[in-house]
Design an enzyme around this catalytic site. Structure first.
Site, PDB file in Angstrom:
ATOM      1  N   ASP A 223      -8.969  84.495   4.113  1.00  0.00           N
ATOM      2  CA  ASP A 223     -10.290  84.763   4.660  1.00  0.00           C
ATOM      3  C   ASP A 223     -10.774  83.515   5.419  1.00  0.00           C
ATOM      4  OD1 ASP A 223     -12.815  86.719   4.319  1.00  0.00           O
ATOM      5  OD2 ASP A 223     -13.519  84.722   3.760  1.00  0.00           O
TER       6      ASP A 223
ATOM      7  N   HIS B  69      -8.990  93.630   0.703  1.00  0.00           N
ATOM      8  CA  HIS B  69      -9.182  92.286   1.240  1.00  0.00           C
ATOM      9  C   HIS B  69      -8.788  91.171   0.265  1.00  0.00           C
ATOM     10  CE1 HIS B  69     -10.826  89.242   3.852  1.00  0.00           C
ATOM     11  NE2 HIS B  69     -11.612  88.796   2.884  1.00  0.00           N
TER      12      HIS B  69
END
Length: 310
Positions: free
Chosen positions: A108, A290
């Site tokens: 991320d 994610h």
């Protein structure tokens, strides 16, 4: 994760004008460093499943809580979270350990910092592994301006910049609920989001999907953000246009061997022409959302170690 494994005890290390809370394992493997960089709103603890495998494979594992997180320094000035400071912290961390270079792995926002390390300090990066966030092409317009045109004012990157303090206050008032609602997997597809997504998550009384981690593990994140608040970590977003300008004078091509792993159910799309910018890249994917290193740790670890062993 191996049985009876305990996440390392942290040390506070002074680097680059701040103190970083650093978790370290595999000191017996000095000389083979790998630095793991967390994302938002994460914590060094997000790498807990990778540490034992990397140590066993012979790596000296270094995991900072980056500035704005955990017990690390949280400067007040917004610009103290720009990409020169964030990468400068990692350069100074290598200097502290007397390492010329290291393998870097990011997830991320941590991946964004790792990509930028290779652009701003290429001599300090031997190889790279990035999860979820592909290389970000520097287009004609600063990133927040571009996102505002494409996604509108309510897109959380834009909202963080255009309405400073609004989201921070709501997230700070709902720390446990926000993180509980955010760290989910197996989410329903094609969700239509109206309003600002992160504020919606902070206010939602019922989460979607399934939890990514146990309540015990989540409590570490909750305690961390109750201490710092969300403003320091959101300030990373408030430097995206500044970063666009700072990266304007460097070559956009990254030459290091790189592994890019996407989550097949993640909302972040792959970059189709990534090889134009990162020619020495291997692109893989896993059946995850994610939070890839926590959702599929064993498969990811196997993929990482096979790639590193090539």
């Amino acid at each position: 994760m191996t049985k009876n494994y305990e996440f390392p005890t942290p040390t506070l290390i002074s680097v680059n004008g701040v103190k970083l809370e650093v978790f370290e394992a595999g000191q017996e493997n000095m000389g083979r460093p790998i630095v793991l960089c967390h994302g938002w709103p994460e914590h060094a603890f997000s790498w807990r499943y990778q540490v034992p495998s990397l140590v066993e494979a012979g790596y000296h594992v270094i995991i900072p809580n980056q500035r704005g997180y955990g017990e690390s320094s949280c400067p007040k000035e917004v610009e103290k979270y720009d990409i020169e400071y964030l990468t400068g912290d990692l350069v100074a961390l290598l200097d502290y350990y007397q390492y010329k270079d290291a393998i870097f792995m990011g997830h991320d926002w941590g991946a964004s910092v790792v990509w930028s390390m290779a652009l701003l300090h290429p001599e300090r990066v031997s190889k790279m592994i990035n999860l979820c966030l592909p290389y970000q092409v520097r287009g004609d317009k600063p990133w927040i301006d571009f996102m505002e045109e494409v996604f509108g004012n309510d897109y959380y990157f834009v909202h963080f910049n255009k309405q400073p303090g609004v989201a921070d206050t709501i997230l700070d008032g709902n720390v446990a609920q926000f993180l509980h609602n955010l760290y989910r997997k197996n989410l329903p597809s094609q969700r239509v989001v109206k309003g600002m997504e992160m504020i919606n998550l902070a206010k939602a009384s019922k989460p979607l999907g399934e939890p990514v981690m146990s309540d015990e593990d989540l409590s570490i994140y909750i305690a961390s953000f109750k201490k710092t608040g969300f403003t320091p970590s959101i300030n990373w977003y408030r430097n995206l246009n500044r970063n666009w300008h700072l990266l304007g004078n460097v070559s956009p091509i990254i030459h290091q061997s790189t592994l890019m792993v996407y989550g097949e159910k993640d909302v972040i799309p792959p970059l189709p022409n990534i090889k134009d910018f990162v020619p020495n890249i291997d692109v893989r994917s896993l059946d995850t959302c994610h939070w890839i290193q926590e959702e599929r740790p064993e498969e990811l670890n196997k993929m990482i170690l096979e790639w590193l062993g090539k």
